[in-house]
Design a protein around this motif. Structure first.
Motif, short mmCIF file in Angstrom:
data_model
loop_
_atom_site.label_atom_id
_atom_site.label_comp_id
_atom_site.label_asym_id
_atom_site.label_seq_id
_atom_site.Cartn_x
_atom_site.Cartn_y
_atom_site.Cartn_z
N LEU A 34 0.83 -1.20 0.00
CA LEU A 34 0.00 0.00 0.00
C LEU A 34 0.87 1.25 0.00
N LYS A 35 1.97 1.22 0.74
CA LYS A 35 2.87 2.38 0.78
C LYS A 35 3.47 2.64 -0.59
N ASP A 36 3.84 1.56 -1.29
CA ASP A 36 4.39 1.71 -2.64
C ASP A 36 3.37 2.36 -3.57
N CYS A 37 2.13 1.91 -3.50
CA CYS A 37 1.08 2.46 -4.36
C CYS A 37 0.84 3.94 -4.06
N ARG A 38 0.84 4.30 -2.79
CA ARG A 38 0.66 5.71 -2.44
C ARG A 38 1.77 6.57 -3.03
N ILE A 146 -4.55 9.89 -1.83
CA ILE A 146 -4.22 8.75 -0.96
C ILE A 146 -5.48 7.96 -0.63
N ALA A 147 -6.58 8.66 -0.37
CA ALA A 147 -7.84 7.96 -0.08
C ALA A 147 -8.29 7.15 -1.29
N ASP A 148 -8.14 7.69 -2.49
CA ASP A 148 -8.51 6.95 -3.70
C ASP A 148 -7.63 5.71 -3.88
N VAL A 149 -6.34 5.86 -3.60
CA VAL A 149 -5.42 4.71 -3.71
C VAL A 149 -5.80 3.64 -2.70
N ASP A 150 -6.07 4.05 -1.47
CA ASP A 150 -6.45 3.07 -0.43
C ASP A 150 -7.72 2.32 -0.82
N ILE A 235 0.03 -7.27 -7.76
CA ILE A 235 -0.15 -8.26 -6.69
C ILE A 235 0.01 -7.53 -5.36
N PRO A 236 -1.08 -7.32 -4.61
CA PRO A 236 -0.96 -6.65 -3.31
C PRO A 236 -0.17 -7.51 -2.33
N THR A 237 0.80 -6.90 -1.69
CA THR A 237 1.59 -7.63 -0.69
C THR A 237 1.03 -7.43 0.72
N ASP A 238 0.25 -6.35 0.94
CA ASP A 238 -0.40 -6.15 2.24
C ASP A 238 -1.76 -6.83 2.18
N THR A 239 -1.76 -8.13 2.48
CA THR A 239 -2.97 -8.93 2.26
C THR A 239 -3.94 -8.87 3.43
N ALA A 240 -3.52 -8.32 4.56
CA ALA A 240 -4.42 -8.26 5.71
C ALA A 240 -5.45 -7.17 5.47
N LEU A 241 -6.72 -7.58 5.40
CA LEU A 241 -7.78 -6.61 5.13
C LEU A 241 -8.07 -5.72 6.33
N TYR A 242 -7.87 -6.23 7.52
CA TYR A 242 -8.23 -5.42 8.69
C TYR A 242 -7.13 -5.52 9.73
N ASP A 243 -6.66 -4.36 10.15
CA ASP A 243 -5.76 -4.30 11.30
C ASP A 243 -6.35 -3.32 12.31
N ALA A 244 -5.94 -3.45 13.53
CA ALA A 244 -6.52 -2.64 14.60
C ALA A 244 -5.87 -1.26 14.63
N TYR A 440 -12.54 8.27 7.35
CA TYR A 440 -12.49 8.98 8.63
C TYR A 440 -11.20 9.79 8.75
N LEU A 441 -10.08 9.19 8.37
CA LEU A 441 -8.82 9.92 8.42
C LEU A 441 -8.81 11.10 7.46
N ARG A 442 -9.48 10.94 6.32
CA ARG A 442 -9.51 12.05 5.36
C ARG A 442 -10.35 13.21 5.87
N VAL A 443 -11.56 12.93 6.38
CA VAL A 443 -12.44 14.02 6.80
C VAL A 443 -11.94 14.69 8.07
N THR A 444 -11.06 14.04 8.81
CA THR A 444 -10.47 14.69 10.00
C THR A 444 -9.09 15.27 9.70
N GLY A 445 -8.64 15.14 8.45
CA GLY A 445 -7.36 15.73 8.05
C GLY A 445 -6.16 15.02 8.65
N ARG A 446 -6.24 13.70 8.82
CA ARG A 446 -5.16 12.97 9.49
C ARG A 446 -4.49 11.94 8.60
N ILE A 447 -4.79 11.93 7.31
CA ILE A 447 -4.12 10.98 6.42
C ILE A 447 -2.67 11.43 6.25
N GLU A 448 -1.77 10.49 6.45
CA GLU A 448 -0.34 10.76 6.30
C GLU A 448 0.19 10.03 5.09
N ASP A 449 1.23 10.62 4.48
CA ASP A 449 1.85 9.98 3.32
C ASP A 449 2.50 8.67 3.72
#
Length: 449
Positions: A34-38, A146-150, A235-244, A440-449
């Protein structure tokens, strides 16, 4: 006839599966996190690069505005070449001629503004605000990208997970088919059971085909955002769909959101524009210093003496001329035009303040909705996880019962369908939660590169 129909159905199922293999085998694979795609999207996107240019232009504007505080130094050089001019003729006694052939004037001027009614200070404040606006605009564009990429990345993982789940489901059905085929051979099951399994296999094959097509489309969508070749298979390498990642208390603070900061800067800019308009009817003071040098300006004439002799004379003007000037300009009467401009600027300021209030209310609602979505998404994941565990256990129990002839084929197929649906629900719930968290991170202005 039933045997032939069964063989044809199995052949169709195998062809549908094998038809997908060449594309997966020969396609060039591109493993990406995901970081590479961003990072690839940020480097590729035209809007981001345009925003970078806008920030640089705003910085130059700020430097230009600051330069207005500093003294301006200008140099000049003038050369004059024209015919001699007769300045004075008095009979035959005196004649004066001015020669300007090769006359030149060189000088240097220095202008230092001392007071312009606050216009310089307001202009510099506007330039700093413009730089902040350009940076916030760039930040807004980057966050949205970044939100679109995610979203595209998580959707691709989701579809790939469904493909893998359906492939596992197809293997289960094939194993069940082989088992029932052996039972039919020893007359412990009927051909009808095989036909029902084949029908289910065809249904799974159809779903698998749709899922693979969806995976291809999702891959193309992600490739379009990050700017990679469409012929490559991501091929996505970050295969975990949900992390805490957002297990902490969700905050409704949106003070760092770029949309809000942009409008706040607009209010500040309008405040400075009021000051600039007010400066139009205030006095201005400037200091001007100059130094010039002139040469080759000649004055010639002839003088008739009493003894009838002529006495010629000439004089060349040259030298320097320094001077200093203090200029004060006081506006007296402009028919109230400047006061009306100030009132208009104040109305623009009031409009921007009202827009800010309206935006804050709408953002508050948007952020609260995002918090509720994340909370509901977490509950949906918990529910779907429990449903999957129950479906796994139910399938295991029904499998044992069927092996011991304690349930029918219908019961076993229903248990497998529930297993498939439970896993599909979990994948969808996890994907939606990750998308909710990104929003949520986007609307609160907290998305980081």
């Amino acid at each position: 006839m039933k045997k032939i129909a069964t063989d044809i159905s199995r052949l169709i199922f195998c062809v549908a599966i094998l038809s997908q293999l060449p594309a997966h085998i020969h396609a060039q694979q591109l493993p990406l996190s995901l970081k590479d795609c961003r990072q690839m999207a940020l480097n590729f996107n035209e809007q981001v690069r345009t925003a970078d240019n806008a920030v640089e232009k705003a910085r130059l504007d700020r430097q230009i505005a600051f330069a207005q505080y500093l003294p301006k130094v200008d140099g000049s050089f003038t050369m004059l070449h024209m015919q001699d001019q007769d300045l004075l003729e008095v009979g035959s006694v005196l004649g004066i001629h001015l020669q300007t052939r090769g006359t030149y004037l060189a000088g240097i001027n220095l202008t230092q503004p001392l007071y312009l009614g606050g216009r310089l200070r307001a202009a510099n404040s506007l330039a700093r605000i413009g730089e902040t606006v350009s940076e916030e605009q760039r930040r807004k564009i980057r966050m949205q990208l970044i939100a679109d990429v995610d979203n595209a990345y998580y959707t691709l993982i989701s579809v790939r997970s469904k493909v893998q789940m359906l492939e596992a489901y197809a293997k289960q059905m094939q194993g069940l088919y082989d088992q029932v085929q052996l039972a039919v051979n020893v007359q412990m099951a009927t051909e009808n059971d095989l036909l029902r399994i084949t029908t289910k296999q065809n249904e799974v094959s159809y779903q698998l085909q749709k899922a693979r097509n969806g995976q291809q489309l999702c891959g193309l969508a992600l490739a379009n955002i990050i700017g990679t070749d469409f012929e490559q298979t991501i091929i996505p390498t970050d295969t975990a769909l949900y992390d805490a990642a957002l297990q902490q208390t969700l905050s409704e603070d949106f003070s760092s959101r770029p949309d809000l900061r942009l409008l706040q800067q607009q209010v500040k800019a309008n405040e400075q524009r009021v000051k600039m308009e007010r400066a139009n009817y205030l006095p201005t003071v400037a200091l001007v210093g100059s130094y010039s040098y002139h040469d080759n300006l000649k004055l010639k004439g002839d003088l008739n003496l009493p003894n009838e002799n002529n006495l010629g004379y000439s004089h060349t003007f040259s030298g320097s001329l320094p001077f200093a000037l203090l200029s004060v300009n006081v506006p007296l009467f402009h028919w109230g035009a400047e006061l009306k401009k100030v009132k208009k600027a104040k109305l623009n300021l009031a409009d921007s303040q009202l827009q800010l209030q309206q935006l804050e209310r709408s953002m508050s609602v948007e952020v609260r909705q995002a918090v509720l979505n994340v909370t509901d998404g977490q509950r949906m994941v918990e529910t779907a996880t429990l449903g999957r565990q129950q479906a796994d256990e139910n399938l295991r129990v029904m499998r044992q019962k069927y092996d011991n002839q304690l349930c029918t084929m219908t019961d076993l197929l229903d248990a497998q369908s529930q297993w498939q649906q439970a896993r599909s629900n979990l994948i969808e719930a996890q994907t939606q939660l990750m998308i909710y968290e990104t929003e949520y991170l986007r609307v609160t202005g907290r998305i980081e590169d």
